[in-house]
Enzyme design. Structure first.
Site, PDB file in Angstrom:
ATOM      1  N   GLU A 155      -3.415   1.488   5.479  1.00 54.81           N
ATOM      2  CA  GLU A 155      -2.846   0.788   4.315  1.00 54.81           C
ATOM      3  C   GLU A 155      -3.003  -0.727   4.385  1.00 54.81           C
ATOM      4  OE1 GLU A 155      -2.293   2.841   2.146  1.00 54.81           O
ATOM      5  OE2 GLU A 155      -2.191   4.561   3.471  1.00 54.81           O
ATOM      6  N   GLY A 156      -4.169  -1.169   4.847  1.00 50.81           N
ATOM      7  CA  GLY A 156      -4.377  -2.590   5.079  1.00 50.81           C
ATOM      8  C   GLY A 156      -3.975  -2.903   6.499  1.00 50.81           C
TER       9      GLY A 156
END
Length: 565
Positions: A430-431
């Site tokens: 997620e990043g």
């Protein structure tokens, strides 16, 4: 692996540290009474302990596999998933009108942690579905909501998110997946996505993919991306899974850990999809799911930290080695100062990270319930900190868990290494954590630091109530560093972003620990744990802030050739 759900710890944090009563005092969440919340957590904890925890080792040793295009999940995972779905834990925070329970995110966060501690590989599945539910609630057409949300909330269908492509990585704007309009209002989706957690399974009726793709008139970069809902089976008029869509799993990744979670390479060959949100507005819609997942992934790190701590503590209380250095000791290695230091740090780190995640969730709930911008800004500020520090806590605590075991920690049969293998990827999900830190010092500082300063006002108040000079001084240093960062060029901010985020987490950790100590009157077990954090971990903030404000010149002073020498 045995696991004991920390239900009483959640209850304490709700009442004395993060203020869940503010959430339940709103009209939106008035039905979430303390008795109801405790009952939900107690039952979820029992399920985690008895149904899910035995699956953790099974999933590691007998992972998901792909056979003739069909994903076969680990033994017992179907039954474990069914227990999660039938308990109503997937749609806990979903809208009541679609079949959800409408409970605060703060409650869902606690349940997700317990499920993740018991079996992280399986917990990844409902977490992805929860994110998709929120994205559809905010951005999908009414027709899509009516058709998909009840099935996703009940757990009959599962959801995924498809962002990454081999040539793009974190540069989502470089994607090549195409979306061609069909005559009936649907779109033909063509392309390949990688790293798709739970891209398929053999226990749900349908798997619904949220896929980022570019329309023919989409401009290059993220501004030309749209979002599409692409189901494995196209629902018929009655909502039952019908014709197989033209998509499939090409392969499953061979991973360091999380063997029970099938991470798929997905191929779309003109698959039928429905647009979610506006044309070229895919990133805005997907960020709804990603922000949900960022909190959730931070909680996954905390989940593993709790599991690793319990595992290490049990070993330390059983393992006899050497003579006890203390009078009246147990005769086990928990008597030794260095082992005691590691265990105390593991517990203190986990407490602080858990409080941070619950505080973040409370801010999200208050933003939803009141609509006040201050709460929304607070939640936005805490999200990257929760994601990055929660996952790093999982990694750090798992490493300490191996060290507590000594040589036996490096032996797979003890199970200590699995925690580290499983949690390591969460710092990338997620990043990456570096991207979270850059988001913190860039987007989240577009207000000139106002949201951070408001948060530090809370820390100052706690430091004053507890008469704690160390916390007050750390908060003052963080305030000064924030002012310095806001005035710096962006790449200089980025050079110090990660130490800055960690310093924020350290100061907030001191804030939460001191609040817990104050609630106990300074004499209980959490008060003694607070002393460990405040004396040993909080002081790290000062060194981290020196790094955070150092700029980028020294990093670029080393040439690529010199780095290669």
């Amino acid at each position: 692996m045995p696991y004991t759900a920390p239900v009483s710890e959640f209850d304490f944090l709700y009442r004395h540290v993060v203020g869940l009563d503010r959430v339940t005092a709103t009209d939106r969440y008035a039905e979430a009474t303390p008795d109801m919340v405790t009952a939900i957590l107690t039952e979820a904890g029992k399920m985690a302990e008895t149904v899910l925890a035995p699956l953790n080792r099974v999933g590691d040793q007998t992972g998901a596999r792909l056979e003739n295009g069909v994903v076969r999940t680990s033994p017992g995972f179907a039954e474990g998933y069914r227990a999660i779905a039938e308990g109503g834990y997937i749609g806990m925070s979903a809208d009541v009108e679609n079949g959800g329970l409408g409970l605060p995110m703060a409650v869902t966060t606690a349940v997700n942690e317990m499920i993740g501690s018991a079996c992280l590989s399986l917990q990844l599945n409902p977490l992805m579905t929860q994110g998709q539910i929120e994205a559809l609630e905010h951005h999908a057409s009414d027709a899509l909501k009516v058709l998909y949300l009840p099935k996703l909330i009940s757990g009959e269908w599962c959801g995924t998110m498809n962002l990454t492509e081999a040539q793009a990585g974190s540069d989502v704007g470089a994607l090549r997946t195409k979306a061609e309009p069909n005559d009936d209002g649907t779109y033909a989706i063509t392309g390949q996505k990688i790293y798709i957690s739970w891209g398929d399974n053999d226990f749900s009726e349908n798997v619904c993919h949220l896929v980022l793709a570019r329309l023919p008139d989409g401009v290059p970069g993220t501004k030309g991306i749209s979002l599409f809902l692409v189901p494995k089976f196209i629902p018929d008029a009655g909502g039952a899974p019908g014709k197989r869509n033209s998509l499939g799993v090409v392969s499953l990744e061979h991973k360091m850990g999380l063997h029970g979670s099938p991470t798929a390479v997905m191929q779309y060959d003109g698959a039928t999809g429905w647009m979610v949100g506006k044309p070229h507005g895919g990133m805005a819609a997907m960020f709804t799911m990603m922000n949900n997942a960022r909190l959730g992934v931070g909680v996954q790190g905390i989940s593993v930290a709790e599991g690793a701590y319990q595992h290490a503590l049990a070993y330390a209380m059983d393992r006899k080695q050497g003579r006890s250095p203390v009078d009246g000791g147990t005769g086990t290695i928990i008597d030794h100062a260095d082992v005691r230091r590691m265990l105390a740090q593991m517990k203190a780190e986990t407490f602080a990270a858990r409080a941070l995640a619950l505080d973040n969730a409370v801010s999200i709930d208050m933003g939803h319930a009141t609509g006040e911008e201050a709460w929304k800004a607070r939640a936005a500020l805490l999200t990257p900190v929760t994601k990055a520090h929660g996952t790093q806590t999982g990694i750090d605590v798992s490493q300490l868990g191996i060290q507590v075991h000594g040589g036996m920690g490096y032996i797979e049969e003890t199970g200590a290494a699995q925690f580290l293998r499983d949690v390591r990827v969460t710092a990338i999900y997620e990043g990456t954590n570096g991207i979270q830190a850059m988001d913190l010092v860039a987007r989240k500082m577009m207000d000139g630091g106002a949201a951070m300063f408001a948060l530090l006002d809370e820390v100052d108040e706690t430091a004053q109530q507890g008469d704690h000079a160390g916390l007050a001084e750390a908060a003052k240093s963080l305030r000064s560093a924030t002012q310095t960062l806001v005035a710096m060029e962006m790449n200089d901010r980025f050079a110090g972003a990660m130490p800055y985020l960690t310093a924020v987490a350290r100061v907030l950790g001191g804030h939460y620990h001191l609040k817990a100590s104050l609630a106990e009157g300074g004499t209980g077990p959490r008060s003694r744990l607070a002393q460990v954090f405040l004396a040993r971990l909080l002081p790290e903030a000062h060194g981290l802030l020196a790094q955070a404000t150092a700029g980028a010149a020294d990093l670029y002073g080393l040439t690529a050739e010199e780095l290669s020498a």
